[in-house]
Scaffold this active site. Structure first.
Site, PDB file in Angstrom:
ATOM      1  N   ARG A 122      22.485  -2.408 -88.352  1.00  0.00           N
ATOM      2  CA  ARG A 122      22.168  -3.412 -87.667  1.00  0.00           C
ATOM      3  C   ARG A 122      23.329  -4.284 -87.598  1.00  0.00           C
ATOM      4  NH1 ARG A 122      16.565  -3.390 -86.039  1.00  0.00           N
ATOM      5  NH2 ARG A 122      16.296  -1.226 -85.037  1.00  0.00           N
ATOM      6  N   GLN A 127      25.618  -2.697 -81.672  1.00  0.00           N
ATOM      7  CA  GLN A 127      24.408  -3.027 -80.763  1.00  0.00           C
ATOM      8  C   GLN A 127      24.366  -2.264 -79.644  1.00  0.00           C
ATOM      9  OE1 GLN A 127      24.371  -7.118 -80.000  1.00  0.00           O
ATOM     10  NE2 GLN A 127      23.687  -7.712 -82.086  1.00  0.00           N
ATOM     11  N   ASP A 130      22.800   1.519 -80.536  1.00  0.00           N
ATOM     12  CA  ASP A 130      21.510   1.564 -81.057  1.00  0.00           C
ATOM     13  C   ASP A 130      20.457   2.083 -80.425  1.00  0.00           C
ATOM     14  OD1 ASP A 130      19.542   0.986 -82.773  1.00  0.00           O
ATOM     15  OD2 ASP A 130      19.879  -1.033 -83.046  1.00  0.00           O
ATOM     16  N   SER A 133      16.896   0.382 -81.228  1.00  0.00           N
ATOM     17  CA  SER A 133      16.547  -0.647 -80.488  1.00  0.00           C
ATOM     18  C   SER A 133      16.160  -0.278 -78.940  1.00  0.00           C
ATOM     19  CB  SER A 133      17.678  -1.482 -80.517  1.00  0.00           C
ATOM     20  OG  SER A 133      17.855  -2.209 -81.851  1.00  0.00           O
ATOM     21  N   TYR A 228      15.599  -4.396 -91.546  1.00  0.00           N
ATOM     22  CA  TYR A 228      14.351  -3.722 -91.307  1.00  0.00           C
ATOM     23  C   TYR A 228      13.295  -4.552 -92.649  1.00  0.00           C
ATOM     24  CZ  TYR A 228      16.668  -0.219 -88.784  1.00  0.00           C
ATOM     25  OH  TYR A 228      17.330   0.594 -87.833  1.00  0.00           O
TER      26      TYR A 228
END
Length: 371
Positions: A122, A127, A130, A133, A228
């Site tokens: 992360r 991003q 991902d 997500s 996390y």
């Protein structure tokens, strides 16, 4: 180079790893793209859409995988696909790697190079790649919609000449990507929204979306370096259990999202709590495939316990396959883009890159993930 897009064989899966708009981008790179016939139908993309984008439509998996350099999938190949897989191919997918080591070992023996995008760190640079997500965002939205469809009352406040309908009370357990989207969706639909998380730092995010944070007065939980949530102290667990149990007595709809990578899902709602919930309440357990956050939940099933409907569904993104496929396909494209060489029209992976190191779980016959 040849990219292959197969039809997903995992039961209940409706998504596809490449959509026509992204196929066009691969073709613009000068790559050949093959798509198995019917691969995108459940997501709303037919074979003609892919042909128009420049892909070759292949009737079966055996022909699709032949000479494929890169195979893009939603999930890791199933054992029944092994007969078609050839050493030297690269497979990029969600491998659920931390809980799927035996399968990764089998794929390594076949000589495959495997990239598990579920292991992406992360960090800012990752991003756009991902998959967790992008898919969790949609899953959080879908969880609330599913719950409302099963709930026996209206959700928003309604004042009419015949009387007033009070707003439903919704509790979200876990304020990660899925949880925050669930909060936002429930709030938009007019519910009173509450949320709990082991990370006190997310209180501001919950409140910014219109939710109320359920406070736990004990030693705080903490996060891993990858953002996390991880295990908390026994004291905190007991305090959180009491706070959740109290909130559940006033909860019409609950959505549980709590997962710890590589570990069974924590039990947040015990059977004794269900008997105190209002009759007709609905719970969506998004961690059901990993043991579940709710005692009694069954993955891919709806069960009724103590008058409460419990929906076990860890693959809610498949319930919105058109949107989910677009986002997943873009994640894969963004993962591949740094390795594209325009002069040779090839994809080359830099195995010294931190993202490649983090996600490459099998290469050269070896399993690269810690067992």
């Amino acid at each position: 180079m040849l990219i292959a897009i197969p039809r997903e064989l995992t039961p209940g899966e409706t998504r596809v790893a490449a959509v026509p708009a992204v196929v066009k981008k691969y073709r613009a790179w000068g790559l050949q793209v093959r798509v198995e016939s019917g691969a995108g139908l459940k997501a709303g993309f037919n074979d003609e859409d892919y042909r128009d984008a420049g892909a070759e439509i292949i009737p079966d998996a055996a022909a699709l995988y032949q000479n494929a350099d890169i195979i893009l999938k939603i999930w890791a190949p199933l054992p029944e696909e092994d007969a078609y897989l050839a050493g030297g191919s690269i497979v990029i997918a969600n491998f659920q790697a931390l809980g799927n080591l035996p399968r990764i070992r089998q794929l390594a023996k076949l000589g495959l190079t495997c990239f598990a995008l579920d292991l992406l760190p992360r960090i800012s640079r990752a991003q756009s790649m991902d998959i967790l997500s992008s898919q969790s965002n949609l899953a959080g939205y879908k969880a609330v919609i599913e719950a409302i469809n099963l709930f026996h009352s209206a959700v928003p406040l309604m004042m009419t000449a015949a009387g007033t309908v009070t707003p439903a009370r919704v509790l979200i357990l876990g304020a990660g990507v899925a949880g925050l989207q669930a909060i936002a969706t429930a709030k938009r639909l007019g519910a009173q929204v509450y949320a709990s998380d082991v990370r006190p730092a997310v209180k501001e995010q919950v409140e910014s979306l219109g939710g109320k944070f359920v406070e736990v007065t004990a030693e705080a939980g903490f996060e891993t370096s990858g953002a996390y949530a991880s295990e908390t102290s026994d004291e905190y667990k007991k305090a959180q259990e009491l706070a959740v149990a109290e909130q559940l007595t006033k909860t019409d709809i609950a959505v549980t999202t709590a997962l710890i990578p590589g570990r069974p899902a924590p039990k947040l709602i015990k059977r004794c709590m269900l008997s105190r919930m209002p009759r007709g309440a609905v719970i969506i357990d998004m961690a059901s495939a990993f043991g579940g956050n709710v005692e009694g939940s069954v993955d891919q099933s709806i069960v009724e316990v103590e008058g409460v409907k419990i929906v076990g569904n860890s693959n809610l993104a498949a319930g919105v396959p058109y949107s989910a496929s677009i986002l997943f396909a873009n994640n894969l494209y963004n993962f591949l883009a740094p390795g594209y060489h325009s002069q040779t029209h090839t994809l080359v992976f830099n195995y010294d890159d931190e993202l490649i190191k983090a996600t490459c779980v099998a290469r050269g016959g070896e399993v690269l993930i810690k067992e």
